[in-house]
Design a protein around this motif. Sequence first.
Motif, PDB file in Angstrom:
ATOM      1  N   UNK A  35      44.800  19.378  -4.014  1.00  0.00           N
ATOM      2  CA  UNK A  35      44.461  21.014  -3.887  1.00  0.00           C
ATOM      3  C   UNK A  35      43.186  21.353  -5.004  1.00  0.00           C
ATOM      4  N   UNK A  36      42.751  19.968  -5.822  1.00  0.00           N
ATOM      5  CA  UNK A  36      41.536  20.122  -6.786  1.00  0.00           C
ATOM      6  C   UNK A  36      40.401  19.182  -5.826  1.00  0.00           C
ATOM      7  N   UNK A  37      40.570  18.491  -5.375  1.00  0.00           N
ATOM      8  CA  UNK A  37      39.889  17.574  -4.682  1.00  0.00           C
ATOM      9  C   UNK A  37      38.869  18.348  -3.410  1.00  0.00           C
ATOM     10  N   UNK A  38      37.865  18.188  -3.583  1.00  0.00           N
ATOM     11  CA  UNK A  38      37.449  18.101  -1.512  1.00  0.00           C
ATOM     12  C   UNK A  38      37.297  17.759  -0.564  1.00  0.00           C
ATOM     13  N   UNK A  39      37.544  18.619   0.100  1.00  0.00           N
ATOM     14  CA  UNK A  39      37.739  17.876   1.317  1.00  0.00           C
ATOM     15  C   UNK A  39      36.899  16.522   2.163  1.00  0.00           C
ATOM     16  N   UNK A  40      36.681  16.630   1.900  1.00  0.00           N
ATOM     17  CA  UNK A  40      35.698  15.004   2.279  1.00  0.00           C
ATOM     18  C   UNK A  40      35.870  13.522   1.361  1.00  0.00           C
ATOM     19  N   UNK A  41      36.109  14.353   0.424  1.00  0.00           N
ATOM     20  CA  UNK A  41      36.480  13.286  -0.991  1.00  0.00           C
ATOM     21  C   UNK A  41      38.463  12.383  -0.816  1.00  0.00           C
ATOM     22  N   UNK A  42      39.195  13.391   0.185  1.00  0.00           N
ATOM     23  CA  UNK A  42      40.105  13.437   0.015  1.00  0.00           C
ATOM     24  C   UNK A  42      40.951  11.843   0.655  1.00  0.00           C
ATOM     25  N   UNK A  43      40.168  11.375   1.215  1.00  0.00           N
ATOM     26  CA  UNK A  43      40.705   9.976   2.178  1.00  0.00           C
ATOM     27  C   UNK A  43      39.675   8.553   1.261  1.00  0.00           C
ATOM     28  N   UNK A  44      39.021   8.896   0.254  1.00  0.00           N
ATOM     29  CA  UNK A  44      38.330   7.770  -0.185  1.00  0.00           C
ATOM     30  C   UNK A  44      38.995   6.474   0.180  1.00  0.00           C
ATOM     31  N   UNK A  45      38.555   5.558   0.053  1.00  0.00           N
ATOM     32  CA  UNK A  45      38.598   4.127  -0.500  1.00  0.00           C
ATOM     33  C   UNK A  45      37.978   3.308  -0.529  1.00  0.00           C
ATOM     34  N   UNK A  46      38.446   3.129  -2.107  1.00  0.00           N
ATOM     35  CA  UNK A  46      39.672   2.869  -2.420  1.00  0.00           C
ATOM     36  C   UNK A  46      39.698   4.107  -3.123  1.00  0.00           C
ATOM     37  N   UNK A  47      41.555   4.150  -2.991  1.00  0.00           N
ATOM     38  CA  UNK A  47      41.930   5.504  -3.446  1.00  0.00           C
ATOM     39  C   UNK A  47      41.799   5.833  -4.940  1.00  0.00           C
ATOM     40  N   UNK A  48      41.411   6.877  -5.548  1.00  0.00           N
ATOM     41  CA  UNK A  48      40.781   6.992  -6.520  1.00  0.00           C
ATOM     42  C   UNK A  48      41.962   8.198  -7.179  1.00  0.00           C
TER      43      UNK A  48
END
Length: 280
Positions: A35-48
């Motif tokens: 819920x705190x992440x921006x929508x464009x950073x939800x599926x970033x690889x590698x996972x953070x």
Amino acid sequence: MINKYRWWEYVLIYAGIAVFLVFVLAPFVEAFVVSMRPIDGLFSIPYRFITENMSFAAYVDMWENVPLLWRYMINSFFIACSVTLIVLIVVIPAAYAFARFEFKGRNGLLGAFLAINMVSGAVLIIPLFKLMLAVGLLNTYAAMIIPGAAFAIPTGIWLLRSYLLRIPKELEEAAWADGADRIYTLRRVIIPIALPGIVVVAIATFITAYAQQFLFALTFNSTNELNPLPVGLFQFFGRQTVVWNELMAASLVGILPVLIVYVFLQRYIVAGLTAGAVKE
């Protein structure tokens, strides 16, 4: 005082508790982080776990994208309270009858209640729809309250009956000796003693009714203003994308009423769940 466990047994016990808590709390922690992440950073690889530009923007935007979200929460709370009230009105005298009276077919009825718990609401959705249509209850709160209460009553009877069986019959006999009738004894003697068990039934019913109204609401109601929270959360699902950060934010805000009720009544819940654990 002699220690019951050795040091390594304490380590294993607390390690087991820690693992259990991780599995229980991890979904909530992850939901909050999403819920705190921006929508464009939800599926970033590698996972953070922690990403850049984290903020509470989703907790503000969700009210704008789903304007009736507050109404859905109120609807769920109202439906859950109504279901809980109906269940308690039916369950208390029914559980008392099953705990105290010997009558023909009692065990068969209790077995039927267990069988009802094994049947999913989806199996009966078409007959229930026809019934609601015949009595004119479609697109009303009653269309969601009545089925919810009907499926919760058997479980409530089983839970409260087991608690009432632990109450000594001598208390009732003493009240009868003083001239009290059965109804007065139930109201003035049994219910105050069984209050922890009643609260357990009420909380279990409330949580179930608050969270599991999606199928009934989607089938029996087409009025958007009457929808409960589970149907309201479905509006965050678009045709091509899902607004996951706002969905998680709305979900976390939506469980606050249940959490608040649980916090205020937790001492009764613990008392009800541990009743009979100590042999007198």
